[in-house]
Write a protein that holds these residues in place. Structure first.
Motif, PDB file in Angstrom:
ATOM      1  N   VAL A  63       0.772  -1.153  -0.014  1.00 42.74           N
ATOM      2  CA  VAL A  63       0.075   0.106  -0.125  1.00 42.74           C
ATOM      3  C   VAL A  63       0.885   1.397   0.120  1.00 42.74           C
ATOM      4  CG1 VAL A  63      -2.164  -1.039   0.808  1.00 42.74           C
ATOM      5  CG2 VAL A  63      -0.325  -0.179   2.689  1.00 42.74           C
ATOM      6  N   SER A  64       2.097   1.100  -0.148  1.00 42.38           N
ATOM      7  CA  SER A  64       2.891   2.269  -0.201  1.00 42.38           C
ATOM      8  C   SER A  64       3.101   2.782  -1.808  1.00 42.38           C
ATOM      9  CB  SER A  64       4.418   1.974   0.420  1.00 42.38           C
ATOM     10  OG  SER A  64       5.181   1.224  -0.140  1.00 42.38           O
ATOM     11  N   SER A  65       2.616   1.912  -2.537  1.00 46.07           N
ATOM     12  CA  SER A  65       2.529   2.248  -3.961  1.00 46.07           C
ATOM     13  C   SER A  65       1.199   2.616  -4.470  1.00 46.07           C
ATOM     14  CB  SER A  65       2.992   0.642  -4.516  1.00 46.07           C
ATOM     15  OG  SER A  65       2.628   1.139  -6.001  1.00 46.07           O
ATOM     16  N   SER A  66       0.912   3.850  -5.118  1.00 44.75           N
ATOM     17  CA  SER A  66       0.054   4.327  -5.678  1.00 44.75           C
ATOM     18  C   SER A  66      -0.636   3.346  -6.535  1.00 44.75           C
ATOM     19  CB  SER A  66       0.235   5.779  -6.087  1.00 44.75           C
ATOM     20  OG  SER A  66      -1.007   6.113  -6.786  1.00 44.75           O
ATOM     21  N   ALA A  67       0.347   3.001  -7.361  1.00 47.33           N
ATOM     22  CA  ALA A  67      -0.550   2.196  -8.477  1.00 47.33           C
ATOM     23  C   ALA A  67      -1.096   0.648  -7.852  1.00 47.33           C
ATOM     24  CB  ALA A  67       0.465   1.710  -9.407  1.00 47.33           C
ATOM     25  N   ALA A  68      -0.384   0.109  -6.669  1.00 42.78           N
ATOM     26  CA  ALA A  68      -0.759  -0.970  -6.312  1.00 42.78           C
ATOM     27  C   ALA A  68      -2.104  -0.677  -5.312  1.00 42.78           C
ATOM     28  CB  ALA A  68       0.192  -1.540  -5.146  1.00 42.78           C
ATOM     29  N   VAL A  69      -2.230   0.491  -4.773  1.00 42.01           N
ATOM     30  CA  VAL A  69      -3.552   0.670  -4.219  1.00 42.01           C
ATOM     31  C   VAL A  69      -4.632   0.845  -5.141  1.00 42.01           C
ATOM     32  CG1 VAL A  69      -4.745   2.363  -2.788  1.00 42.01           C
ATOM     33  CG2 VAL A  69      -2.339   1.869  -2.219  1.00 42.01           C
ATOM     34  N   ALA A  70      -4.396   1.571  -6.045  1.00 43.69           N
ATOM     35  CA  ALA A  70      -5.563   1.707  -7.293  1.00 43.69           C
ATOM     36  C   ALA A  70      -5.848   0.533  -7.657  1.00 43.69           C
ATOM     37  CB  ALA A  70      -4.930   2.552  -8.301  1.00 43.69           C
ATOM     38  N   LYS A  71      -5.037  -0.444  -7.853  1.00 43.28           N
ATOM     39  CA  LYS A  71      -5.320  -1.851  -8.404  1.00 43.28           C
ATOM     40  C   LYS A  71      -6.210  -2.551  -7.297  1.00 43.28           C
ATOM     41  CE  LYS A  71      -3.297  -5.990 -10.403  1.00 43.28           C
ATOM     42  NZ  LYS A  71      -3.651  -6.952  -9.421  1.00 43.28           N
ATOM     43  N   MET A  72      -5.494  -2.380  -6.035  1.00 40.60           N
ATOM     44  CA  MET A  72      -6.360  -3.322  -5.017  1.00 40.60           C
ATOM     45  C   MET A  72      -7.849  -2.743  -4.758  1.00 40.60           C
ATOM     46  SD  MET A  72      -5.217  -3.337  -0.878  1.00 40.60           S
ATOM     47  CE  MET A  72      -5.497  -1.866  -0.868  1.00 40.60           C
ATOM     48  N   PHE A  73      -7.897  -1.563  -4.925  1.00 42.73           N
ATOM     49  CA  PHE A  73      -9.186  -1.191  -4.708  1.00 42.73           C
ATOM     50  C   PHE A  73     -10.135  -1.406  -5.842  1.00 42.73           C
ATOM     51  CE2 PHE A  73      -7.925   1.508  -1.033  1.00 42.73           C
ATOM     52  CZ  PHE A  73      -9.242   1.783  -0.448  1.00 42.73           C
ATOM     53  N   ALA A  74      -9.666  -1.532  -7.106  1.00 45.79           N
ATOM     54  CA  ALA A  74     -10.596  -1.916  -8.097  1.00 45.79           C
ATOM     55  C   ALA A  74     -10.962  -3.416  -7.919  1.00 45.79           C
ATOM     56  CB  ALA A  74      -9.787  -1.773  -9.424  1.00 45.79           C
ATOM     57  N   GLU A  75     -10.328  -4.093  -7.263  1.00 36.38           N
ATOM     58  CA  GLU A  75     -10.473  -5.738  -7.084  1.00 36.38           C
ATOM     59  C   GLU A  75     -11.415  -5.473  -5.847  1.00 36.38           C
ATOM     60  OE1 GLU A  75      -6.590  -7.116  -6.381  1.00 36.38           O
ATOM     61  OE2 GLU A  75      -5.939  -7.262  -8.614  1.00 36.38           O
ATOM     62  N   PHE A  76     -11.383  -4.794  -4.798  1.00 38.22           N
ATOM     63  CA  PHE A  76     -11.953  -4.973  -3.940  1.00 38.22           C
ATOM     64  C   PHE A  76     -13.380  -4.438  -4.289  1.00 38.22           C
ATOM     65  CE2 PHE A  76     -13.887  -2.899   0.113  1.00 38.22           C
ATOM     66  CZ  PHE A  76     -13.686  -3.721   0.977  1.00 38.22           C
ATOM     67  N   ILE A  77     -13.641  -3.441  -4.869  1.00 37.09           N
ATOM     68  CA  ILE A  77     -14.984  -2.895  -5.238  1.00 37.09           C
ATOM     69  C   ILE A  77     -15.720  -4.022  -6.157  1.00 37.09           C
ATOM     70  CG2 ILE A  77     -16.183  -0.987  -6.255  1.00 37.09           C
ATOM     71  CD1 ILE A  77     -15.119  -0.390  -3.613  1.00 37.09           C
ATOM     72  N   ALA A  78     -14.847  -4.581  -7.018  1.00 39.32           N
ATOM     73  CA  ALA A  78     -15.279  -5.740  -7.933  1.00 39.32           C
ATOM     74  C   ALA A  78     -15.942  -6.753  -7.029  1.00 39.32           C
ATOM     75  CB  ALA A  78     -14.243  -6.186  -8.835  1.00 39.32           C
ATOM     76  N   ALA A  79     -15.256  -7.057  -5.865  1.00 39.22           N
ATOM     77  CA  ALA A  79     -15.685  -8.309  -5.115  1.00 39.22           C
ATOM     78  C   ALA A  79     -16.809  -7.943  -4.275  1.00 39.22           C
ATOM     79  CB  ALA A  79     -14.441  -8.615  -4.376  1.00 39.22           C
ATOM     80  N   PHE A  80     -16.844  -6.663  -3.603  1.00 39.85           N
ATOM     81  CA  PHE A  80     -17.790  -6.402  -2.628  1.00 39.85           C
ATOM     82  C   PHE A  80     -18.709  -5.486  -2.965  1.00 39.85           C
ATOM     83  CE2 PHE A  80     -14.219  -7.938   0.246  1.00 39.85           C
ATOM     84  CZ  PHE A  80     -14.983  -9.058   1.057  1.00 39.85           C
ATOM     85  N   GLY A  81     -18.559  -4.716  -4.149  1.00 38.35           N
ATOM     86  CA  GLY A  81     -19.395  -3.822  -4.449  1.00 38.35           C
ATOM     87  C   GLY A  81     -19.403  -2.209  -4.099  1.00 38.35           C
ATOM     88  N   THR A  82     -18.755  -2.064  -2.787  1.00 36.23           N
ATOM     89  CA  THR A  82     -18.582  -0.791  -1.993  1.00 36.23           C
ATOM     90  C   THR A  82     -17.580  -0.984  -0.913  1.00 36.23           C
ATOM     91  OG1 THR A  82     -20.012   0.952  -1.131  1.00 36.23           O
ATOM     92  CG2 THR A  82     -20.524  -1.041  -0.263  1.00 36.23           C
ATOM     93  N   ILE A  83     -17.527   0.116  -0.327  1.00 41.87           N
ATOM     94  CA  ILE A  83     -16.741   0.123   0.899  1.00 41.87           C
ATOM     95  C   ILE A  83     -17.411   1.066   2.007  1.00 41.87           C
ATOM     96  CG2 ILE A  83     -14.944   2.049  -0.003  1.00 41.87           C
ATOM     97  CD1 ILE A  83     -12.945   0.788   1.774  1.00 41.87           C
TER      98      ILE A  83
END
Length: 254
Positions: A63-83
């Motif tokens: 999570v110290s990487s901006s690109a990694a965080v953006a990718k993680m959030f895309a995967e997270f929202i795809a999995a759960f729909g929201t935060i």
């Protein structure tokens, strides 16, 4: 259940405080995204939560990487729909594995150590908050809990980089809290004292005794002490808490 069907992402959720918060939130009905840089650690906590009957998924990212965080959030929202809840918990105690105490002194710290400490704590908090707000602002609701420390409220010798990062997180919390509270989003901070976790395990026994003697309650805290504070800030019990710093520290800082 205080968090029934709420969706939470916990960074650094594979051990210590993050693990305890994940288990606590799952017991209260939340669906938990467990982020960690270590796949096995994230997976183990997900397994623990599932054994409790909860719902969880691992999200491996630095999570110290901006690109990694953006990718993680895309995967997270795809999995759960929201935060609904973000807990910015990822962190390190030291930037390099050294046994020489002299290297903890400010004049001995390297550029690399300084930047790694700030990136792991402060940059990650900004990157994850930025992504979470992109979801929370349109729906006009959300909770963000940042992990500060007594290091950011009182300062600790031989940890200037860590103290700087935690102090900045506290100020960041206060600024963002003012910015987004009109949009139904509450941002607060927890500043733990010395807690029994893998992060504090390397503290030498003689230093630990000194800390315990300096702490009015006479002991280190337990991870559940911090998880309880996080649960309070995540649920409706704290709906009048805006930009605050809760500090479970046994009286080390009063």
């Amino acid at each position: 259940m205080k968090l029934k069907d709420k969706v939470v992402l916990i960074t650094g959720g594979g051990s210590g405080l993050g693990r305890e918060m994940g288990l606590t939130f799952a017991r209260e009905g939340a669906k938990v995204g467990v982020n960690d840089i270590r796949p096995e650690s994230a997976g183990n906590v997900v397994t623990e939560i599932e054994r409790l009957g909860g719902t969880a998924r691992p999200f491996v990212a630095d999570v110290s990487s901006s690109a990694a965080v953006a990718k993680m959030f895309a995967e997270f929202i795809a999995a759960f729909g929201t935060i609904d809840i973000l807990i910015n918990n990822a962190g390190i105690a030291r930037a390099s594995e050294v046994d020489n105490p002299d290297l903890f002194m400010t004049h001995q710290k390297t550029d690399e150590d300084w930047h790694k400490m700030l990136a792991t704590h402060l940059d990650s908090t900004f990157y994850c908050t930025r992504e979470a707000l992109k979801v929370m602002i349109p729906k006009q609701s959300g909770r963000i809990i940042n992990m500060g420390s007594i290091a950011g409220t009182t300062g600790l010798a031989f940890a200037s980089d860590y103290c700087a990062a935690k102090g900045a997180i506290i100020s960041f919390t206060k600024s963002v809290a003012r910015e987004v509270v009109p949009m139904g989003i509450l941002v607060n901070c927890i500043a733990p004292g010395f807690i029994d976790t893998p992060m504090t395990a390397p503290i030498p026994s003689e230093v630990r005794k000194q800390i315990e003697q300096t702490t009015p309650i006479g002991r280190f805290g337990e991870p559940r002490d911090i998880a309880a504070a996080a649960l309070f800030l995540a649920c409706d019990d704290s709906k009048f808490m805006v930009g605050q710093v809760l500090s479970p520290n046994g009286g080390y800082v009063i």
